[in-house]
Structure formats: C-alpha cells, structure tokens
Design a protein around this motif. Structure first.
Motif, PDB file in Angstrom:
ATOM      1  N   LEU A 163       2.228  -2.413  -6.334  1.00  0.00           N
ATOM      2  CA  LEU A 163       1.897  -1.274  -5.481  1.00  0.00           C
ATOM      3  C   LEU A 163       0.426  -0.950  -5.652  1.00  0.00           C
ATOM      4  CD1 LEU A 163       4.993   1.016  -6.259  1.00  0.00           C
ATOM      5  CD2 LEU A 163       4.696  -0.527  -4.312  1.00  0.00           C
ATOM      6  N   ARG A 164      -0.187  -0.497  -4.566  1.00  0.00           N
ATOM      7  CA  ARG A 164      -1.630  -0.272  -4.598  1.00  0.00           C
ATOM      8  C   ARG A 164      -1.990   0.975  -3.812  1.00  0.00           C
ATOM      9  NH1 ARG A 164      -5.512  -2.382  -0.874  1.00  0.00           N
ATOM     10  NH2 ARG A 164      -7.614  -2.452  -1.741  1.00  0.00           N
ATOM     11  N   SER A 165      -2.894   1.764  -4.380  1.00  0.00           N
ATOM     12  CA  SER A 165      -3.442   2.918  -3.680  1.00  0.00           C
ATOM     13  C   SER A 165      -4.920   2.999  -4.031  1.00  0.00           C
ATOM     14  CB  SER A 165      -2.730   4.208  -4.110  1.00  0.00           C
ATOM     15  OG  SER A 165      -3.308   5.327  -3.462  1.00  0.00           O
ATOM     16  N   GLY A 166      -5.768   2.695  -3.049  1.00  0.00           N
ATOM     17  CA  GLY A 166      -7.203   2.651  -3.333  1.00  0.00           C
ATOM     18  C   GLY A 166      -7.488   1.558  -4.349  1.00  0.00           C
ATOM     19  N   ASP A 188       0.837  -1.201   0.000  1.00  0.00           N
ATOM     20  CA  ASP A 188       0.000   0.000   0.000  1.00  0.00           C
ATOM     21  C   ASP A 188       0.873   1.252   0.000  1.00  0.00           C
ATOM     22  OD1 ASP A 188      -2.661  -1.089   0.090  1.00  0.00           O
ATOM     23  OD2 ASP A 188      -2.220  -1.743   2.129  1.00  0.00           O
ATOM     24  N   ILE A 189       0.542   2.206  -0.881  1.00  0.00           N
ATOM     25  CA  ILE A 189       1.229   3.499  -0.904  1.00  0.00           C
ATOM     26  C   ILE A 189       0.167   4.592  -0.925  1.00  0.00           C
ATOM     27  CG2 ILE A 189       3.269   2.593  -2.091  1.00  0.00           C
ATOM     28  CD1 ILE A 189       2.201   3.792  -4.691  1.00  0.00           C
ATOM     29  N   ALA A 245      -1.878   8.076  -2.168  1.00  0.00           N
ATOM     30  CA  ALA A 245      -2.376   8.546  -3.461  1.00  0.00           C
ATOM     31  C   ALA A 245      -1.360   9.471  -4.131  1.00  0.00           C
ATOM     32  CB  ALA A 245      -3.712   9.271  -3.275  1.00  0.00           C
ATOM     33  N   ASP A 246      -0.706  10.321  -3.342  1.00  0.00           N
ATOM     34  CA  ASP A 246       0.310  11.232  -3.898  1.00  0.00           C
ATOM     35  C   ASP A 246       1.486  10.463  -4.473  1.00  0.00           C
ATOM     36  OD1 ASP A 246      -1.197  13.434  -3.229  1.00  0.00           O
ATOM     37  OD2 ASP A 246      -0.145  13.809  -1.334  1.00  0.00           O
ATOM     38  N   GLN A 247       1.903   9.427  -3.773  1.00  0.00           N
ATOM     39  CA  GLN A 247       3.005   8.606  -4.274  1.00  0.00           C
ATOM     40  C   GLN A 247       2.629   7.908  -5.570  1.00  0.00           C
ATOM     41  OE1 GLN A 247       3.541   6.261  -0.693  1.00  0.00           O
ATOM     42  NE2 GLN A 247       5.459   7.315  -0.200  1.00  0.00           N
ATOM     43  N   MET A 248       1.394   7.433  -5.643  1.00  0.00           N
ATOM     44  CA  MET A 248       0.929   6.767  -6.868  1.00  0.00           C
ATOM     45  C   MET A 248       0.879   7.743  -8.030  1.00  0.00           C
ATOM     46  SD  MET A 248      -0.054   3.995  -8.364  1.00  0.00           S
ATOM     47  CE  MET A 248      -0.570   2.784  -7.146  1.00  0.00           C
TER      48      MET A 248
END
Length: 320
Positions: free
Chosen positions: A204-207, A158-159, A161-164
């Motif tokens: 990697l995953r964000s939302g 998990d990362i 939203a800004d990183q994604m």
C-alpha cells in the motif's frame, strides 16, 4: 468511324474498371449493382453497332464519371480520418514499447515477492529472539527495505493519507520496542503461534509512505510492515474499501492493458470508417441505379435529371 467506336469502347472499359475498383473498396451492394449495370450498358453498345456509340460516351460523362468522382471524394475523406486514427495507434504503440522495456516486470515482481516473504519470516524469527533474549542484535535480513523502494511506485495500491495514518497508528502500551524495531505484542504472539509462516500479500502506498502487507498462511489475518520505521502491526484490510485485492497487475501492466484495448478499438473503428458510405449517398446511389436500370433509359441519355445534379452537388459538400 470504326476508330471512334474503338476509342469510345476502350475508354468505357477504363471507366468501368475504375468503378470496379471502388466497388471492391467500399464493398457496398448498391455500388456493385451500379458497376454491373454499367457493364450491361457497355455490352449493349459493344454488341449492337447500329446504336449511337456517342451515347455510351455521354452515359459515362453524365452518370458514371459523377459516381466515380463522388466515391473518390468520400474515399479520400475516409482515408484522411483513418490516418488520424493510425497516428494515435502509432503513438500508443511507442508508449507500449517503452513500458515493455521498463526494468521491473511482472515476472521479477512475483519472484521478489517470494524472496521478500522468506526474508520477512526469517527477520521476525530473529526479532523474536532478540526481544526474548534482550540483545541488541539487528534482526532484519540484508536489504529487506529494497523491495518497497523498488516496487512501491508501480505495484503498490494507492490509498489516502487518512487511511495510511489509521493503519500505522498504534498504542505504545501494546507494542514491544527496541533499537531496531517496534512490533505489536499480539502480532508477535500470532507469529509464534504459526511458526512465523506468512507470505507477502500486497503493498500500500500514500505519497512517499509505503507499507508491505503480509498474510498468515493458516489464518485469515494480515499484518503490515512499515520499512521507513521498522514498524510491524496487525491490520484489517476491510477498513480500506474500493480496492480489488485480486487485481495483481502493476500500474504499468494496467496501462499496457488499457493501451492495447484502446488500439484494438481504434483498429476496428478505422476499418469501419475506411469504407463508410453515408446514408444520404446510399439513397442517391439507389435512385441512380433505378434510373439507369429503366427499360427506356437509353432514350433519356443526354437529359440531365435530379439524380445527376444531386451527385454533382455532393462533390461540393463537406462532411459527407
């Protein structure tokens, strides 16, 4: 008279047997000493018929029975607390069983990572061909996006939203683009240079957004694939701190690990609590042992003393 002697001696043996059971349960030296001393007192009356046998009965009523009642109360309280711990252990075991029965396991993930790497390498080779020949042929291998759909929730890191957004942001002047894909020009050049030899590194995953990260076999470089947009870009993982890239356990596996560790701790705690004897009780039992070990103790049987009153008071005390 002889009948009375036999009855008192028999009852004394029964009382001492109860103390022996409690001595074995708590495994405390002081209780064992009291048990041994009680046997000595019993043997003294048994082998010396001239002694008043009623004093043996009085000894148990005043002293031994008080100790037994106190230890039984502590044992019951301890077992009640242990029962609560085992209820928690049981609930954890049920959750562990459910997680172990999940569809996707570590083994299937490892196998599918290898298959996905092969699919991606073949797809990149095909994409290079379609871009070079300016054809509209679909370059990606069949069901290539099924991997992220299957494993992202449990196995991807998990990362934020800004990183994604920082990872998938690109300059439109620096990419090749056709109907089916968008790929960074520099990335395509590197893929050609290494003959499209890469391997899946992590996800990697964000939302709801997930990207797959691939590593060049002969270079310390990585690129990402965004399945939802068929976007391929070089990426620098050093821009994402606080992730242990060596930890390949899924969220499920990490939870299982934590639950098993917690149950081990609960088991250890339960064993300690089950036979726990509070320090104030140990102190009183030590004084009690000294009292019944005195040379002139038999002369004092029948006189209640401080230790006896404390033992009885403890029976009515909560939170021992």
């Amino acid at each position: 008279m002889e009948d009375n002697l036999a009855i008192i001696l028999n009852n004394s043996n029964k009382t001492i047997s109860k103390l022996q059971v409690l001595s074995a349960f708590f495994d405390e030296e002081i209780i064992y000493k009291i048990y041994l001393r009680s046997q000595v007192v019993h043997k003294l009356f048994e082998t010396n018929p001239e002694l008043d046998i009623n004093k043996l009965e009085l000894f148990h009523i005043q002293y031994t029975d008080s100790v037994i009642d106190l230890l039984r109360k502590i044992k019951a309280d301890n077992e009640k607390n242990v029962s609560l711990l085992y209820d928690e252990i049981h609930l954890n075991e049920e959750l562990i069983e459910k997680l172990n029965n999940a569809v996707f396991t570590e083994k299937s993930y490892e196998l599918d990572k290898q298959r996905q790497s092969l699919k991606m390498n073949l797809s990149m080779r095909a994409l290079f061909k379609t871009l070079s020949e300016n054809t509209d042929e679909y370059p990606f291998s069949r069901n290539i996006n099924a991997f992220s759909n299957r494993y992202a929730q449990d196995f991807f890191y998990d990362i934020s939203a800004d990183q994604m957004l920082a990872l998938i942001n690109f300059d439109t002047d620096k990419v090749y683009k056709n109907t089916h894909a968008t790929i960074q020009k520099k990335l395509m050049g590197l893929l050609c240079k290494v003959d499209f030899k890469t391997e899946f590194f992590c996800g990697l995953r964000s939302g709801d957004l997930a990207v797959e990260i691939y590593r060049f076999l002969d270079l310390d470089r990585h690129y990402l694939y965004l399945p939802s947009k068929n976007l391929l870009l070089l990426c620098d993982l050093s821009t994402i701190p606080n992730i242990d890239w060596t930890n390949n356990l899924s969220k499920k596996a990490r939870i299982l690990q934590e639950l098993n560790s917690k149950n081990d701790l609960l088991e250890s705690r339960a064993k300690l609590i089950k036979t726990r004897l509070p320090e104030p009780v140990k102190a009183v039992l030590s004084e009690y042992h000294e009292k019944i070990s005195e040379v002139d103790f038999l002369q004092k049987i029948g006189n209640y003393d401080v230790q006896t009153n404390i033992l009885k008071a403890m029976l009515n005390t909560d939170g021992l």
